[in-house]
Scaffold this active site. Structure first.
Site, short mmCIF file in Angstrom:
data_model
loop_
_atom_site.label_atom_id
_atom_site.label_comp_id
_atom_site.label_asym_id
_atom_site.label_seq_id
_atom_site.Cartn_x
_atom_site.Cartn_y
_atom_site.Cartn_z
CE LYS A 174 -1.88 2.92 2.84
NZ LYS A 174 -1.85 4.10 1.97
N PRO A 175 0.91 1.98 -1.13
CG PRO A 175 0.60 2.87 -3.27
CD PRO A 175 0.23 1.69 -2.40
CD GLU A 249 13.47 0.94 9.07
OE1 GLU A 249 13.88 1.97 9.65
OE2 GLU A 249 14.16 -0.06 8.91
CB CYS A 283 13.52 8.81 8.09
SG CYS A 283 14.38 7.82 6.88
CD GLU A 384 9.85 12.62 11.76
OE1 GLU A 384 8.75 12.09 11.95
OE2 GLU A 384 10.77 12.06 11.14
P1 NDP Z 1 2.59 8.27 7.59
O1 NDP Z 1 2.89 7.49 8.81
O2 NDP Z 1 1.57 9.33 7.65
O3 NDP Z 1 2.15 7.30 6.41
C1 NDP Z 1 2.90 6.18 6.03
C2 NDP Z 1 1.99 5.14 5.43
O4 NDP Z 1 1.12 4.64 6.44
C3 NDP Z 1 1.09 5.68 4.32
O5 NDP Z 1 0.93 4.71 3.32
C4 NDP Z 1 -0.22 5.93 5.07
O6 NDP Z 1 -1.36 5.95 4.24
C5 NDP Z 1 -0.23 4.74 6.00
N1 NDP Z 1 -1.11 4.89 7.17
C6 NDP Z 1 -1.53 6.03 7.76
N2 NDP Z 1 -2.34 5.74 8.81
C7 NDP Z 1 -2.43 4.40 8.87
C8 NDP Z 1 -3.10 3.50 9.75
N3 NDP Z 1 -3.87 3.93 10.76
N4 NDP Z 1 -2.97 2.17 9.53
C9 NDP Z 1 -2.20 1.69 8.52
N5 NDP Z 1 -1.55 2.51 7.66
C10 NDP Z 1 -1.64 3.85 7.84
O7 NDP Z 1 4.00 8.84 7.09
P2 NDP Z 1 4.30 9.82 5.90
O8 NDP Z 1 3.84 9.21 4.63
O9 NDP Z 1 3.79 11.16 6.29
O10 NDP Z 1 5.91 9.82 5.88
C11 NDP Z 1 6.66 10.60 6.73
C12 NDP Z 1 7.07 9.82 7.98
O11 NDP Z 1 7.77 8.64 7.60
C13 NDP Z 1 8.01 10.58 8.86
O12 NDP Z 1 7.65 10.42 10.20
C14 NDP Z 1 9.36 9.93 8.60
O13 NDP Z 1 10.29 10.04 9.63
C15 NDP Z 1 8.96 8.52 8.38
N6 NDP Z 1 9.99 7.81 7.63
C16 NDP Z 1 10.82 6.95 8.32
C17 NDP Z 1 11.85 6.30 7.67
C18 NDP Z 1 12.76 5.36 8.40
O14 NDP Z 1 13.50 4.66 7.73
N7 NDP Z 1 12.76 5.30 9.71
C19 NDP Z 1 12.09 6.51 6.22
C20 NDP Z 1 11.15 7.42 5.61
C21 NDP Z 1 10.14 8.04 6.31
P3 NDP Z 1 -1.95 7.38 3.78
O15 NDP Z 1 -0.93 7.99 2.91
O16 NDP Z 1 -3.18 7.00 3.08
O17 NDP Z 1 -2.21 8.18 5.02
#
Ligand code: NDP
Length: 495
Positions: A174-175, A249, A283, A384
């Site tokens: 799921k992207p 992650e 991140c 963050e």
């Molecule tokens: P989100 O946590 O908002 O979203 C990530 C994914 O999770 C999306 O596909 C999102 O869907 C989905 N999602 C959201 N809510 C739920 C839920 N309740 N249940 C299941 N899936 C869900 O992150 P962002 O996309 O905003 O990315 C930024 C974040 O990612 C930052 O906090 C960053 O630090 C972290 N990150 C960490 C990395 C690491 O290696 N540690 C690397 C890259 C990023 P939808 O888009 O539909 O909301």
């Protein structure tokens, strides 16, 4: 004509059962760039059933054949590179200088790396009992759900997909809802590459419905998630009901420590690049700088000057170094943090505003922003922000720098800048992070493990360590005689 994006279920490119759609917005000017499918729980149901049906066959496929399919997918991605680069840029604002050099070429390279690495996968033999041959046999986990973020949409997806598949798992991917285009394209290429039906399933739709349905589904054996720590906690909560493993992650608030004996220009270059590359939406980006008093004034002066030279603008322009944030709410969040930092006593040294040019007026832009900070507990140093907004603080010693660096609920990565490698290494030992660099920051390649500690999660992505995330090591004990060893031999011996 607009591209007809489809989801991938059971080897077929289809529309969602309920026929929903979502608009994808270009954050550089807030125009609609595409309309894509929006799935519901019914689509998750179909995808899980397909993945479960496909699992035994995929597990039973010779790993060389699985590897060949990964390599074929990589080749197709390369053929479509020129089409994917602008698509990636348009959907989340990553400048074309980045998406063309990093995001898109990295994806096939990751598939090829995993296609080779996976074939070297081994279990262990254990010399426990001379009367037995004891071993661990690696097995795929089963059906895995991969939930990915928007900051490197294709690469993050492929970094999970490639190891999951080579290890023999079938997947639901799921992207992110704001930037699913290149991953949906990947679905088309997976069909072209010839993956058996049900091995790769790709569903677009909101995390709160589609994401949670994947996590909750009893037919899903593991989740591997990259995203925000808050969302990670929600997923862990749901997964606990099934006692299901979750690869996590999560977020970061990464420190960069600059010591008096550092090479000043090197530290400044590293700071400006790592903090503002991809608008700070990495991140691993540093957002807290602890700088020793002897070098502090010179570092700050040069860091501000270097960040001031970053060109901010249309991400499609090859000379642009920093594009917009991924969508308006990210910009609004950054601006809230900028206002809060001022209220909490930080002094602004650079930026803090939107760029004032015709080409950026409608987009989600924030200029590179640097604050001087006097209190490590303020939100700017603890939360963050995921934007080009950082704080710099003077420290009296390396010990104080490490103490402040560890004063965080996150523990993803950190860097130390010094010419005294012995001192640097001893400080690295004291940092509670997943990755520590000396005289480097944001060096992340396929061969190096990536993952955090504390609220940054615990999973390892990339490198040979990632194979442990997608396999289960079953212990197998083969006793070499026909009668077992027990403590009751005499008591229950048969005549
Ligand atoms: P989100 O946590 O908002 O979203 C990530 C994914 O999770 C999306 O596909 C999102 O869907 C989905 N999602 C959201 N809510 C739920 C839920 N309740 N249940 C299941 N899936 C869900 O992150 P962002 O996309 O905003 O990315 C930024 C974040 O990612 C930052 O906090 C960053 O630090 C972290 N990150 C960490 C990395 C690491 O290696 N540690 C690397 C890259 C990023 P939808 O888009 O539909 O909301």
């Amino acid at each position: 004509m607009a591209h007809d994006y489809r989801i991938l279920i059971d080897g077929k490119l289809v529309k969602p059962v309920r026929g929903g759609t979502m608009e994808i917005i270009n954050p550089a000017d807030n125009t609609v760039v595409a309309v894509v499918p929006k799935c519901s729980e019914e689509d998750v149901e179909l995808a899980v059933a397909a993945a479960r049906r496909a699992q035994p066959g995929w597990k039973g496929t010779y790993i060389g054949a699985r590897s060949e399919l990964l390599i074929r997918l990589a080749a197709i991605l390369r053929e479509h590179q020129d089409e994917l680069v602008p698509l990636e840029t348009m959907q989340y604002g990553g400048p074309i200088s980045k998406t063309s050099r990093f995001d898109i070429p990295f994806a096939p390279a990751e598939l090829e790396y995993m296609a080779g690495l996976g074939r070297s996968m081994t279990g262990h033999t254990i010399s426990a009992d001379p009367d037995a041959r004891v071993m661990t046999v690696r097995e795929p986990i089963g059906v895995v759900g991969l939930i990915t973020p928007w900051n490197f949409p294709l690469v993050t997806a492929v970094s999970k997909l490639a190891p999951a598949l080579i290890c023999g798992n079938t997947v639901l991917l799921k992207p992110p809802s704001c930037a699913p285009l290149t991953v949906l394209k990947l679905g088309e290429y997976a069909v072209e590459a010839g993956f058996p039906p049900g091995v790769v399933n790709i569903l677009a739709g909101p995390g709160s419905t589609v994401g949670e349905a994947i996590v909750r589904h009893p037919g899903v054996d593991k989740i591997n998630f990259t995203g925000d720590s808050f969302v990670g906690k929600r997923i862990l909560e749901l997964a606990s009901q099934k006692v299901m493993p979750v690869g996590a992650e999560l977020g970061g608030k990464n420190p960069m420590i600059v010591l008096d004996d550092a090479n000043l220009d090197g530290a400044v270059e590293g700071a400006a690049y790592a903090a503002f590359f991809n608008s700070g939406q990495n991140c691993g980006s540093p957002s807290r700088f602890y700088v020793e008093a002897g070098i502090y004034d010179r570092f700050v002066e040069k860091f501000v000057a270097a960040a001031g030279r970053i060109t901010v603008g249309n991400p499609m322009d090859p000379d642009t170094m920093m594009g917009p944030l991924a969508y308006n709410a990210c910009r609004d969040n950054a601006e809230r943090h900028i206002a809060r930092a001022k209220e909490q006593g930080a002094r602004i040294l650079l930026g803090g505003e939107r760029p004032n040019t015709p080409q950026t007026k409608d987009g989600a832009f924030v200029m590179p922003t640097i604050f001087e900070v006097y209190d490590n507990s303020i939100d700017l140093m603890q939360e963050e922000i995921f934007a080009p907004v950082v704080g710099v603080m003077k420290v009296g010693s390396a010990d104080e720098a490490v103490e402040r660096a560890n004063d965080s609920r996150y523990g993803l990565c950190a860097s130390i800048w010094t010419n005294d490698y012995r001192k640097g290494m001893l400080l690295v030992d004291r940092l509670k992070v997943g990755t520590a660099w000396i005289n480097q920051h944001l060096a992340i390649v396929s061969e190096t493990p990536w993952g955090g500690q504390k609220e940054s999660g615990w999973t390892k992505e990339n490198s040979i360590l990632v194979l442990d995330e997608y396999t289960y090591q079953k212990h197998v004990w083969i006793h070499l005689s026909e009668t077992p060893n027990t403590f009751w031999k005499e008591q229950i011996a048969l005549d």
